[in-house]
Scaffold this motif. Structure first.
Motif, PDB file in Angstrom:
ATOM      1  N   GLY A  88      -1.823  -7.675   2.827  1.00 47.87           N
ATOM      2  CA  GLY A  88      -0.723  -6.950   3.447  1.00 47.87           C
ATOM      3  C   GLY A  88       0.306  -6.501   2.434  1.00 47.87           C
ATOM      4  N   ASN A  89       0.585  -7.349   1.447  1.00 46.80           N
ATOM      5  CA  ASN A  89       1.537  -6.990   0.406  1.00 46.80           C
ATOM      6  C   ASN A  89       1.026  -5.800  -0.414  1.00 46.80           C
ATOM      7  N   LEU A  90      -0.266  -5.823  -0.752  1.00 46.46           N
ATOM      8  CA  LEU A  90      -0.856  -4.716  -1.500  1.00 46.46           C
ATOM      9  C   LEU A  90      -0.795  -3.416  -0.695  1.00 46.46           C
ATOM     10  N   LEU A  91      -1.146  -3.499   0.589  1.00 43.14           N
ATOM     11  CA  LEU A  91      -1.096  -2.315   1.452  1.00 43.14           C
ATOM     12  C   LEU A  91       0.317  -1.762   1.523  1.00 43.14           C
ATOM     13  N   ASN A  92       1.296  -2.646   1.639  1.00 40.33           N
ATOM     14  CA  ASN A  92       2.693  -2.208   1.723  1.00 40.33           C
ATOM     15  C   ASN A  92       3.118  -1.453   0.469  1.00 40.33           C
ATOM     16  N   HIS A  93       2.769  -1.978  -0.697  1.00 43.08           N
ATOM     17  CA  HIS A  93       3.168  -1.327  -1.943  1.00 43.08           C
ATOM     18  C   HIS A  93       2.468   0.019  -2.116  1.00 43.08           C
ATOM     19  N   LEU A  94       1.213   0.088  -1.731  1.00 41.31           N
ATOM     20  CA  LEU A  94       0.488   1.354  -1.827  1.00 41.31           C
ATOM     21  C   LEU A  94       1.122   2.418  -0.927  1.00 41.31           C
ATOM     22  N   LEU A  95       1.485   2.013   0.285  1.00 37.95           N
ATOM     23  CA  LEU A  95       2.115   2.958   1.210  1.00 37.95           C
ATOM     24  C   LEU A  95       3.478   3.421   0.700  1.00 37.95           C
ATOM     25  N   LYS A  96       4.247   2.482   0.159  1.00 34.89           N
ATOM     26  CA  LYS A  96       5.562   2.848  -0.374  1.00 34.89           C
ATOM     27  C   LYS A  96       5.440   3.891  -1.483  1.00 34.89           C
ATOM     28  N   GLU A  97       4.496   3.663  -2.384  1.00 40.04           N
ATOM     29  CA  GLU A  97       4.316   4.600  -3.489  1.00 40.04           C
ATOM     30  C   GLU A  97       3.817   5.953  -2.997  1.00 40.04           C
ATOM     31  N   TRP A  98       3.082   5.959  -1.920  1.00 36.20           N
ATOM     32  CA  TRP A  98       2.569   7.208  -1.367  1.00 36.20           C
ATOM     33  C   TRP A  98       3.654   7.974  -0.610  1.00 36.20           C
ATOM     34  N   ILE A  99       4.409   7.252   0.215  1.00 39.70           N
ATOM     35  CA  ILE A  99       5.420   7.891   1.061  1.00 39.70           C
ATOM     36  C   ILE A  99       6.682   8.235   0.259  1.00 39.70           C
ATOM     37  N   GLN A 100       7.111   7.322  -0.605  1.00 32.73           N
ATOM     38  CA  GLN A 100       8.239   7.528  -1.516  1.00 32.73           C
ATOM     39  C   GLN A 100       9.543   7.886  -0.798  1.00 32.73           C
ATOM     40  N   ARG A 101       9.863   7.107   0.211  1.00 30.21           N
ATOM     41  CA  ARG A 101      11.169   7.297   0.859  1.00 30.21           C
ATOM     42  C   ARG A 101      12.233   6.554   0.054  1.00 30.21           C
ATOM     43  N   VAL A 102      13.317   7.245  -0.266  1.00 25.84           N
ATOM     44  CA  VAL A 102      14.393   6.654  -1.057  1.00 25.84           C
ATOM     45  C   VAL A 102      15.216   5.706  -0.178  1.00 25.84           C
ATOM     46  N   SER A 114      11.285   2.705   0.055  1.00 26.99           N
ATOM     47  CA  SER A 114      11.878   2.073   1.234  1.00 26.99           C
ATOM     48  C   SER A 114      10.954   1.882   2.433  1.00 26.99           C
ATOM     49  N   PHE A 115      10.028   2.798   2.668  1.00 32.87           N
ATOM     50  CA  PHE A 115       9.248   2.770   3.921  1.00 32.87           C
ATOM     51  C   PHE A 115       7.779   2.450   3.643  1.00 32.87           C
ATOM     52  N   PRO A 116       7.225   1.445   4.354  1.00 33.75           N
ATOM     53  CA  PRO A 116       7.855   0.516   5.298  1.00 33.75           C
ATOM     54  C   PRO A 116       8.444  -0.693   4.574  1.00 33.75           C
ATOM     55  N   SER A 117       9.358  -1.382   5.202  1.00 32.83           N
ATOM     56  CA  SER A 117      10.005  -2.543   4.597  1.00 32.83           C
ATOM     57  C   SER A 117       8.989  -3.642   4.302  1.00 32.83           C
ATOM     58  N   ASN A 118       8.985  -4.100   3.042  1.00 39.09           N
ATOM     59  CA  ASN A 118       8.089  -5.194   2.659  1.00 39.09           C
ATOM     60  C   ASN A 118       8.496  -6.496   3.319  1.00 39.09           C
ATOM     61  N   HIS A 119       9.803  -6.759   3.360  1.00 46.06           N
ATOM     62  CA  HIS A 119      10.278  -7.990   4.001  1.00 46.06           C
ATOM     63  C   HIS A 119       9.846  -8.044   5.469  1.00 46.06           C
ATOM     64  N   ALA A 120       9.989  -6.917   6.169  1.00 43.19           N
ATOM     65  CA  ALA A 120       9.625  -6.885   7.586  1.00 43.19           C
ATOM     66  C   ALA A 120       8.122  -7.051   7.770  1.00 43.19           C
ATOM     67  N   MET A 121       7.339  -6.320   6.981  1.00 44.09           N
ATOM     68  CA  MET A 121       5.888  -6.327   7.152  1.00 44.09           C
ATOM     69  C   MET A 121       5.248  -7.623   6.681  1.00 44.09           C
ATOM     70  N   VAL A 122       5.501  -8.002   5.433  1.00 44.63           N
ATOM     71  CA  VAL A 122       4.865  -9.207   4.884  1.00 44.63           C
ATOM     72  C   VAL A 122       5.517 -10.457   5.457  1.00 44.63           C
ATOM     73  N   GLY A 123       6.814 -10.360   5.805  1.00 44.55           N
ATOM     74  CA  GLY A 123       7.458 -11.484   6.490  1.00 44.55           C
ATOM     75  C   GLY A 123       6.755 -11.784   7.802  1.00 44.55           C
ATOM     76  N   LEU A 124       6.469 -10.742   8.583  1.00 40.45           N
ATOM     77  CA  LEU A 124       5.712 -10.926   9.829  1.00 40.45           C
ATOM     78  C   LEU A 124       4.335 -11.525   9.541  1.00 40.45           C
ATOM     79  N   LEU A 179       3.283  -1.969  11.556  1.00 35.32           N
ATOM     80  CA  LEU A 179       2.077  -2.011  10.732  1.00 35.32           C
ATOM     81  C   LEU A 179       1.668  -3.444  10.429  1.00 35.32           C
ATOM     82  N   GLY A 180       2.650  -4.323  10.235  1.00 31.05           N
ATOM     83  CA  GLY A 180       2.340  -5.726   9.968  1.00 31.05           C
ATOM     84  C   GLY A 180       1.571  -6.359  11.111  1.00 31.05           C
ATOM     85  N   TYR A 181       1.992  -6.078  12.344  1.00 30.95           N
ATOM     86  CA  TYR A 181       1.285  -6.649  13.493  1.00 30.95           C
ATOM     87  C   TYR A 181      -0.129  -6.098  13.594  1.00 30.95           C
ATOM     88  N   SER A 182      -0.297  -4.799  13.413  1.00 27.99           N
ATOM     89  CA  SER A 182      -1.633  -4.198  13.491  1.00 27.99           C
ATOM     90  C   SER A 182      -2.560  -4.791  12.429  1.00 27.99           C
TER      91      SER A 182
END
Length: 206
Positions: A88-102, A114-124, A179-182
């Motif tokens: 999940g952490n790897l997926l989050n970082h890949l998405l962040k680098e792809w989306i690149q929201r400041v 910024s998107f999606p939040s790592n704390h929210a996703m990996v925390g879940l 995304l974390g729940y899915s």
């Protein structure tokens, strides 16, 4: 898990995709502003960001893996932890680098996206993983409810803490939860399929 948890993961995935295509729209920006005004500066909620810090998550995952290895000899459970937390952490970082929201503007802001939040996703993911494995094959309803309610409350607080600290927009956090729940349910489906085909685990004593 309850059967309705599985189709719910499809709903949350669709919701995440919808949010991904719409987080720059005016309605979503208004949501970000309103929830930011309500939470930014709340030090009580902000405190819970520590529970979602990488060091804490890695330590908690390591402890769970050791417990599964030596107390329950649950090697598939160890893989479950690796898939949810590390995957999940790897997926989050890949998405962040792809989306690149400041991230939101603030002094000394983090430089990552910024998107999606790592704390929210990996925390879940790590909190739900703990809840799932600690309640697996437990018959006590009170035990199961207390563990799951604790995991859900902490998940909400960890995510909201990133808004309170102005590190993320509200839509970043919601996207992380969705995304974390899915992703969590996807790993659960794999784990339960493996258990059915490789032999069920023995119930744990109460």
């Amino acid at each position: 898990m309850k059967k309705w948890f599985y189709p719910l993961a499809i709903v949350t995935l669709i919701a995440f995709i919808t949010l991904f295509f719409n987080f720059t729209h005016e309605e979503m920006q208004e949501f970000d502003e309103e929830i930011g005004e309500a939470l930014i500066g709340n030090e009580f909620i902000r405190f819970f960001h520590y529970i979602g810090e990488p060091f804490w998550i890695a330590s908690a995952a390591f402890i769970l893996i050791v417990y599964l290895a030596f107390r329950r000899t649950n090697y598939r459970g160890m893989l479950f932890v690796l898939f949810t937390v590390a995957g999940g952490n790897l997926l989050n970082h890949l998405l962040k680098e792809w989306i690149q929201r400041v991230r939101p503007e603030m002094p000394d802001q983090l430089t990552s996206f910024s998107f999606p939040s790592n704390h929210a996703m990996v925390g879940l993911l790590y909190l739900f993983t703990y809840a799932y494995l600690l309640t697996e094959n437990r018959s006590s309803t009170n035990w199961r409810l207390s563990i799951w309610i604790s995991a859900i409350v902490l998940t909400l607080l960890v995510g909201l803490s990133r808004i309170a600290g102005n590190n993320h927009y509200g839509t970043d956090v919601v996207g992380g939860w969705l995304l974390g729940y899915s992703f969590f349910i996807l790993v659960v489906v794999w784990y339960e399929w493996r258990n059915r085909n490789m032999g069920k685990r023995k119930p744990q004593p109460e």
